[in-house]
Design an enzyme around this catalytic site. Structure first.
Site, PDB file in Angstrom:
ATOM      1  N   ASP A   1       0.835  -1.213   0.000  1.00 52.29           N
ATOM      2  CA  ASP A   1       0.000   0.000   0.000  1.00 52.29           C
ATOM      3  C   ASP A   1       0.870   1.264   0.000  1.00 52.29           C
ATOM      4  O   ASP A   1       0.688   2.170  -0.819  1.00 52.29           O
ATOM      5  CB  ASP A   1      -0.923   0.028   1.240  1.00 52.29           C
ATOM      6  CG  ASP A   1      -1.888  -1.144   1.296  1.00 52.29           C
ATOM      7  OD1 ASP A   1      -3.102  -0.920   1.186  1.00 52.29           O
ATOM      8  OD2 ASP A   1      -1.435  -2.299   1.454  1.00 52.29           O
TER       9      ASP A   1
ATOM     10  N   THR B   1      -7.095  -4.665   0.125  1.00 53.56           N
ATOM     11  CA  THR B   1      -5.850  -5.118   0.763  1.00 53.56           C
ATOM     12  C   THR B   1      -6.006  -6.539   1.313  1.00 53.56           C
ATOM     13  O   THR B   1      -5.082  -7.349   1.237  1.00 53.56           O
ATOM     14  CB  THR B   1      -5.438  -4.139   1.885  1.00 53.56           C
ATOM     15  OG1 THR B   1      -5.374  -2.833   1.314  1.00 53.56           O
ATOM     16  CG2 THR B   1      -4.073  -4.478   2.453  1.00 53.56           C
TER      17      THR B   1
HETATM   18  N1  LIG Z   1     -17.324  -0.726   7.007  1.00 50.51           N
HETATM   19  C1  LIG Z   1     -17.083  -0.590   5.713  1.00 50.51           C
HETATM   20  N2  LIG Z   1     -18.096  -0.531   4.855  1.00 50.51           N
HETATM   21  C2  LIG Z   1     -17.874  -0.403   3.542  1.00 50.51           C
HETATM   22  N3  LIG Z   1     -16.655  -0.344   2.993  1.00 50.51           N
HETATM   23  C3  LIG Z   1     -15.598  -0.389   3.816  1.00 50.51           C
HETATM   24  C4  LIG Z   1     -15.748  -0.531   5.203  1.00 50.51           C
HETATM   25  N4  LIG Z   1     -14.519  -0.570   5.764  1.00 50.51           N
HETATM   26  C5  LIG Z   1     -13.649  -0.455   4.753  1.00 50.51           C
HETATM   27  N5  LIG Z   1     -14.295  -0.331   3.580  1.00 50.51           N
HETATM   28  C6  LIG Z   1     -13.725  -0.157   2.248  1.00 50.51           C
HETATM   29  O1  LIG Z   1     -13.969  -1.307   1.467  1.00 50.51           O
HETATM   30  C7  LIG Z   1     -12.888  -1.465   0.587  1.00 50.51           C
HETATM   31  C8  LIG Z   1     -12.891  -2.869   0.113  1.00 50.51           C
HETATM   32  O2  LIG Z   1     -14.161  -3.080  -0.441  1.00 50.51           O
HETATM   33  P1  LIG Z   1     -14.506  -4.427  -1.121  1.00 50.51           P
HETATM   34  O3  LIG Z   1     -15.745  -4.263  -1.879  1.00 50.51           O
HETATM   35  O4  LIG Z   1     -13.310  -4.861  -1.889  1.00 50.51           O
HETATM   36  O5  LIG Z   1     -14.716  -5.407   0.142  1.00 50.51           O
HETATM   37  S1  LIG Z   1     -14.341  -6.927   0.242  1.00 50.51           S
HETATM   38  O6  LIG Z   1     -12.912  -7.101   0.474  1.00 50.51           O
HETATM   39  O7  LIG Z   1     -14.783  -7.606  -0.997  1.00 50.51           O
HETATM   40  O8  LIG Z   1     -15.132  -7.406   1.371  1.00 50.51           O
HETATM   41  C9  LIG Z   1     -11.707  -1.079   1.407  1.00 50.51           C
HETATM   42  O9  LIG Z   1     -10.690  -0.589   0.554  1.00 50.51           O
HETATM   43  P2  LIG Z   1      -9.136  -0.873   0.906  1.00 50.51           P
HETATM   44  O10 LIG Z   1      -8.894  -0.314   2.281  1.00 50.51           O
HETATM   45  O11 LIG Z   1      -8.449  -0.069  -0.152  1.00 50.51           O
HETATM   46  O12 LIG Z   1      -8.917  -2.343   0.815  1.00 50.51           O
HETATM   47  C10 LIG Z   1     -12.245   0.020   2.319  1.00 50.51           C
HETATM   48  O13 LIG Z   1     -11.960   1.300   1.885  1.00 50.51           O
HETATM   49 MG   LIG Z   2      -6.585   0.698  -0.235  1.00 50.44          MG
HETATM   50 MG   LIG Z   3      -7.307   0.154   3.257  1.00 52.16          MG
END
Ligand SMILES: Nc1ncnc2c1ncn2[C@@H]1O[C@H](COP(=O)(O)OS(=O)(=O)O)[C@@H](OP(=O)(O)O)[C@H]1O
Ligand SMILES: [Mg+2]
Ligand SMILES: [Mg+2]
Ligand SMILES: [Mg+2]
Length: 322
Positions: free
Chosen positions: A24, A121
């Site tokens: 990251d 991530t």
């Molecule tokens: N509580 C909550 N609700 C909604 N979204 C959130 C939440 N917490 C985090 N995030 C954000 O979700 C990003 C990942 O989303 P995804 O759709 O890839 O989720 S998953 O991994 O398939 O479950 C993830 O992005 P990255 O941090 O870049 O991985 C977050 O920004």
């Molecule tokens: Mg990210």
């Molecule tokens: Mg993140």
């Protein structure tokens, strides 16, 4: 494509319990440095996910060293992609500066780059789907979007199979038979979205344009419709989307995929609908959507939040129900 390692070293938790890795910070440093270098005459405003607080702590020396090494190893490969490497390896302070200069708050005026260095991530750490997402916003409008999807399979069937699958080799498999990895991109108003195969670090050949146009699916029969959604129940409301799917008459199982690869899947027609319903109180971040939104729109799709469905969609919905 610069970071293709699936090593689980140095995986840290942030204050909100989400993960952050060497990748990251390294991608954020690389993209920030590259943008500043290529746009040297302009003031570069970048809105991005990561900050340097954890990295700058005195007990993070090992982590910081890993970031510095990763950034320099990747930048040394820049010529392979038609870009220029720095004249000499970047120092620790230059790298911290590159990461922390991505602290713009954006806004409706002017030009802002929006970066999610590693989106999904958790997917990255699992050796599953993740994306590097960059967008350009001008006067409040997204004008360019780029999504790097290093583990995105060429064949859509492989998307729904996770590590356990018998039919798909492991992500770490170097065999040529399992083609994966692409960069998707689009420019506002072009009416075109493109997919370019990714060159992986272990391959000898250099970059050449072999982009193919992608378009959203033409399926409009609910019985044949596939919808995607986040993998983690913390990031969406699986039972709510199941309810929507049921009332729409969708028959297929949801395609649960990490990251903005969901937007890529919609743009390429691997699935028809992507639904995400964050928990109340969670504020969606622009870096989790901007690049995906423009790519889907230019590929012929529609993106909206649940409070403002475009008139066409609402009409389609009502017609189908009656
Ligand atoms: N509580 C909550 N609700 C909604 N979204 C959130 C939440 N917490 C985090 N995030 C954000 O979700 C990003 C990942 O989303 P995804 O759709 O890839 O989720 S998953 O991994 O398939 O479950 C993830 O992005 P990255 O941090 O870049 O991985 C977050 O920004
Ligand atoms: Mg990210
Ligand atoms: Mg993140
Ligand atoms: Mg994200």
């Amino acid at each position: 494509g610069l970071v293709s390692s699936t090593s689980n070293e140095h995986v840290m938790s942030k204050d909100d319990d989400s993960l952050v890795t060497v990748a990251d910070w390294s991608v954020q440093a690389i993209v920030s440095w590259m943008l500043s270098e290529s746009l040297s005459n302009q003031k570069v405003s970048i809105v991005a996910e990561e900050d340097v607080q954890t990295l700058s702590k005195s007990d993070s020396v090992g982590l910081l060293t890993a970031v510095v090494n990763t950034v320099n190893e990747c930048l040394a490969e820049a010529p392979k992609y038609g870009l220029q490497s720095p004249k000499k390896a970047l120092g620790t302070s230059q790298i911290l500066e590159a990461i922390s200069q991505c602290n713009s708050t954006g806004g409706r005026k002017g030009r802002h780059w929006v970066l999610d260095p590693v989106d999904g991530t958790l997917g990255f750490v699992r050796g599953d789907q993740y994306a590097v997402a960059l967008a350009l916003i001008e006067e409040g409008k997204i004008v360019i979007g780029v999504l790097g999807c290093p583990n995105y399979p060429r064949k859509k069937e492989w998307l729904s199979h996770h590590h356990s699958s018998q039919t798909m080799p492991k992500m770490s498999d170097t065999s040529e038979t399992w083609e994966k990895g692409c960069v998707m991109y689009a420019q506002r108003g072009s009416g075109e979205a493109w997919m370019q195969p990714l060159i992986h670090g272990n391959k000898k050949h250099t970059w050449s344009n072999s982009a193919q146009r992608v378009q959203v699916s033409s399926i409009d029969d609910p019985a044949l419709t596939t919808f995607c959604e986040p993998v983690e129940r913390a990031n969406t409301n699986h039972s709510f989307s199941a309810g929507v799917a049921h009332s729409m008459g969708f028959k297929k199982q949801p395609l649960r995929v990490h990251s903005m690869v969901k937007y890529a899947a919609i743009a390429r027609g691997d699935a028809e609908i992507f639904m995400k319903f964050a928990q109340s109180g969670y504020k969606e971040k622009i870096w989790d959507h901007a690049a995906g939104v423009i790519i889907v729109e230019e590929a012929g799709g529609v993106v909206t939040d649940v409070w403002r469905p475009p008139p066409g969609l609402l009409k389609g919905f009502v017609l189908r129900r009656s």
